[in-house]
Design a protein around this motif. Structure first.
Motif, mmCIF file in Angstrom:
data_model
loop_
_atom_site.group_PDB
_atom_site.id
_atom_site.type_symbol
_atom_site.label_atom_id
_atom_site.label_comp_id
_atom_site.label_asym_id
_atom_site.label_seq_id
_atom_site.Cartn_x
_atom_site.Cartn_y
_atom_site.Cartn_z
ATOM 1 N N ALA A 55 -9.947 26.945 6.995
ATOM 2 C CA ALA A 55 -8.585 26.698 7.481
ATOM 3 C C ALA A 55 -8.390 27.297 8.874
ATOM 4 O O ALA A 55 -7.765 26.671 9.748
ATOM 5 C CB ALA A 55 -7.573 27.281 6.497
ATOM 6 N N LYS A 56 -8.917 28.485 9.095
ATOM 7 C CA LYS A 56 -8.785 29.109 10.418
ATOM 8 C C LYS A 56 -9.556 28.321 11.471
ATOM 9 O O LYS A 56 -9.078 28.122 12.599
ATOM 10 C CB LYS A 56 -9.298 30.554 10.362
ATOM 11 C CG LYS A 56 -8.426 31.492 9.551
ATOM 12 C CD LYS A 56 -9.051 32.881 9.517
ATOM 13 C CE LYS A 56 -8.229 33.827 8.668
ATOM 14 N NZ LYS A 56 -8.849 35.171 8.592
ATOM 15 N N ASP A 142 -2.229 35.969 15.969
ATOM 16 C CA ASP A 142 -2.512 36.938 14.913
ATOM 17 C C ASP A 142 -1.631 36.669 13.703
ATOM 18 O O ASP A 142 -2.103 36.661 12.558
ATOM 19 C CB ASP A 142 -2.279 38.353 15.445
ATOM 20 C CG ASP A 142 -2.661 39.418 14.424
ATOM 21 O OD1 ASP A 142 -3.482 39.120 13.535
ATOM 22 O OD2 ASP A 142 -2.145 40.550 14.522
ATOM 23 N N ASP A 143 -0.345 36.417 13.941
ATOM 24 C CA ASP A 143 0.564 36.097 12.839
ATOM 25 C C ASP A 143 0.151 34.801 12.152
ATOM 26 O O ASP A 143 0.160 34.710 10.920
ATOM 27 C CB ASP A 143 1.994 35.978 13.368
ATOM 28 C CG ASP A 143 2.955 35.499 12.305
ATOM 29 O OD1 ASP A 143 3.195 36.249 11.342
ATOM 30 O OD2 ASP A 143 3.464 34.353 12.424
ATOM 31 N N ARG A 144 -0.230 33.807 12.947
ATOM 32 C CA ARG A 144 -0.636 32.523 12.370
ATOM 33 C C ARG A 144 -1.884 32.692 11.502
ATOM 34 O O ARG A 144 -1.988 32.110 10.411
ATOM 35 C CB ARG A 144 -0.907 31.527 13.496
ATOM 36 C CG ARG A 144 -1.448 30.174 13.030
ATOM 37 C CD ARG A 144 -0.426 29.370 12.294
ATOM 38 N NE ARG A 144 -0.945 28.053 11.945
ATOM 39 C CZ ARG A 144 -0.199 27.073 11.427
ATOM 40 N NH1 ARG A 144 1.077 27.284 11.177
ATOM 41 N NH2 ARG A 144 -0.738 25.905 11.154
ATOM 42 N N THR A 145 -2.822 33.513 11.953
ATOM 43 C CA THR A 145 -4.041 33.741 11.182
ATOM 44 C C THR A 145 -3.712 34.370 9.835
ATOM 45 O O THR A 145 -4.242 33.960 8.786
ATOM 46 C CB THR A 145 -5.000 34.651 11.971
ATOM 47 O OG1 THR A 145 -5.345 34.010 13.206
ATOM 48 C CG2 THR A 145 -6.271 34.906 11.182
ATOM 49 N N GLN A 146 -2.827 35.367 9.848
ATOM 50 C CA GLN A 146 -2.431 36.005 8.592
ATOM 51 C C GLN A 146 -1.643 35.045 7.702
ATOM 52 O O GLN A 146 -1.785 35.056 6.473
ATOM 53 C CB GLN A 146 -1.590 37.251 8.887
ATOM 54 C CG GLN A 146 -2.278 38.306 9.736
ATOM 55 C CD GLN A 146 -3.484 38.916 9.046
ATOM 56 O OE1 GLN A 146 -3.632 38.821 7.834
ATOM 57 N NE2 GLN A 146 -4.358 39.531 9.818
ATOM 58 N N GLN A 147 -0.840 34.210 8.327
ATOM 59 C CA GLN A 147 -0.054 33.244 7.556
ATOM 60 C C GLN A 147 -0.957 32.193 6.918
ATOM 61 O O GLN A 147 -0.741 31.797 5.763
ATOM 62 C CB GLN A 147 0.983 32.585 8.463
ATOM 63 C CG GLN A 147 1.995 31.735 7.713
ATOM 64 C CD GLN A 147 3.071 31.185 8.628
ATOM 65 O OE1 GLN A 147 2.935 31.214 9.844
ATOM 66 N NE2 GLN A 147 4.138 30.673 8.056
ATOM 67 N N VAL A 148 -1.952 31.731 7.657
ATOM 68 C CA VAL A 148 -2.906 30.775 7.098
ATOM 69 C C VAL A 148 -3.632 31.391 5.901
ATOM 70 O O VAL A 148 -3.842 30.734 4.872
ATOM 71 C CB VAL A 148 -3.914 30.332 8.183
ATOM 72 C CG1 VAL A 148 -5.098 29.609 7.562
ATOM 73 C CG2 VAL A 148 -3.226 29.428 9.201
#
Length: 474
Positions: A55-56, A142-148
């Motif tokens: 996903a990332k 960084d937020d998007r990575t954690q959210q994914v």
């Protein structure tokens, strides 16, 4: 005749009990579960960490953010230069009766140059503002990575829950089919106290199990489709992921150090909203808003430069031709400086400053609202996790064993002609529901852990720490 019937009934009891418990034991045997699993396909297993990594790697939002950061940095670099100078050329005082360049002494060919200078430190401040806006993008990524990580974990767990539930129900359906077959044999042979309504009840329970299977299969397909949308590369289609299968066991997810500290602290102060809010100030989403606030404060400084004068410099060289007698005329050079003067009561600078201040306050308000929203959600997930762990402890330490004993007792009473067939079936259904509920609670607990790891990701280490042990379990 009566002795023969009694002998046949005892023989039937000796047949039912070993077969029944053999099926029950197989339900708790992981190897048996593995052999009967029917998931997406027979190719490689899609573990949770693999899904997160895919996903990332295939998230177009991350690449879009990198492009936006580069664009903002390019805007910052463009602010380093002064405004373009202006070059002018004109013929001045040309006589209109003859248009003769040498007729009049005032006639000139002028070449002018002018350069404007921004007010105060406007250039440096605009460059700083664009740079501050560009610094928001790495934090957003960084937020998007954690959210994914959180979103993919939730969907992967939902799909695995549906698949494991299907396996458990399918095996219990085999047990009910076997019990129904035994009951039919007993009813036809007039052995024991089997009644026609017992057969109807057994068939009804099988039909209900089929209905649950259909709903679970539909739910599983929906969750797998949602998961595929996060995993598939651009231009690919969902069918590509039909070649993957899911693992047999739930992974072991752990709270990160930051999330564990908050979770443990809430035992001491369970309703301390301010503590949660203070901790969430380090969240990437909040930090990204803080970057915008810094840029807005720089915007206030830019607006304040409007109070300062704006200077410009100009120089003009005027060429004159010889007169009618051939005498040379001196060329002319003009140099000047221009500055604007606030002679009138101009309120524009003050209004620009006020607008910049209000914009900054608006972003500050959005930040406080964001922290409040995150804190409320995080507090709810903390409460959910505590409740889920208490419920799991109750099921695993008491309810499962009690329901299992009830199922044994009901079956033993039925085989000894001292119990009701419907009661034996109901006891088995209760045990099945309890096992499914335990599986659901375990899945919800893992989803709560994934959510808390996201909310307290400001001090998070790595995804592998948050998924500690998952590779071994999978």
């Amino acid at each position: 005749m009566i002795d023969a019937i009694s002998s046949n009934r005892d023989k039937l009891k000796r047949t039912i009990i070993p077969v029944f418990w053999g099926l029950v034991i197989s339900l708790y045997n992981p190897q048996a579960l593995a052999e009967s699993a029917s998931v997406l396909g027979s190719s490689r297993v899609l573990h949770l960490q693999d899904a997160i990594n895919m996903a990332k790697d295939n998230d177009p939002w991350l690449q879009s953010s990198r492009y936006k950061e580069q664009a903002l940095q390019a805007n910052s670099r463009s602010e380093q230069a002064l405004p373009n100078p202006k070059l002018t050329f004109r013929l001045q005082n040309l006589p209109t009766d003859s248009f003769d360049f040498s007729q009049e002494a005032m006639t000139q060919a002028q070449l002018g140059f002018s350069q404007a200078f921004p007010r105060g430190d406007t250039l440096e401040l605009k460059q700083k503002q664009w740079q501050q806006l560009s610094e928001q993008q790495p934090v957003l990524r960084d937020d998007r990575t954690q959210q994914v990580t959180m979103e993919v974990t939730h969907r992967w767990l939902d799909a695995l829950l549906a698949e494991r539930s299907i396996q458990i129900i399918q095996q219990d359906a085999n047990l009910f089919k076997h019990l129904e077959s035994i009951a039919q044999s007993s009813y036809r042979s007039a052995i024991g106290n089997v009644r026609q309504q017992d057969l109807v009840r057994a068939q009804l329970e099988l039909t209900r199990l089929d209905e649950r299977l259909f709903k679970l299969q539909e739910h599983r397909d929906v969750k797998l489709a949602e998961l595929a949308l996060w995993l598939m590369p651009e231009g690919d289609n969902v069918s590509h992921f039909s070649s993957f299968s899911l693992p047999e066991q739930l992974p072991e997810l752990n709270l990160t150090d930051a999330a564990q500290r908050v979770f443990s602290e809430m035992d001491v102060r369970p309703h301390d909203y301010e503590f949660i809010a203070q901790t969430l100030l380090a969240h990437p989403k909040v930090a990204s808003v803080e970057k915008v606030i810094h840029a807005q404060k720089t915007g206030i400084q830019i607006a304040q430069q409007s109070r300062k004068p704006q200077w410009s410099m100009n120089a003009t060289y005027g060429y004159r031709d010889e007169d009618k007698l051939g005498h040379e005329r001196a060329d002319l050079l003009s140099v000047g400086v221009t500055v604007d003067m606030p002679l009138w009561d101009d309120t524009r600078p003050e209004q620009q400053i006020q607008a910049a201040i209000f914009n900054a306050e608006q972003i500050e308000t959005e930040k406080r609202l964001l922290v409040r929203t995150l804190a409320s959600s995080a507090l709810q997930h903390i409460k959910n996790l505590k409740n889920q762990e208490r419920q799991l402890s109750l099921y695993e330490n008491q309810l499962l064993a009690q329901l299992h004993q009830q199922s044994e007792a009901a079956l033993a009473a039925y085989t000894n002609d001292d119990g009701d067939f419907a009661e034996a079936v109901r006891a088995q259904i209760d045990e099945l529901n309890a096992r499914l509920e335990v599986l659901t609670l375990k899945t919800k607990r893992l989803k709560s852990i994934a959510s808390l790891n996201y909310y307290f990701s400001g001090d998070q280490q790595t995804d592998s720490d948050a998924l500690n042990g998952s590779a071994n379990n999978e």
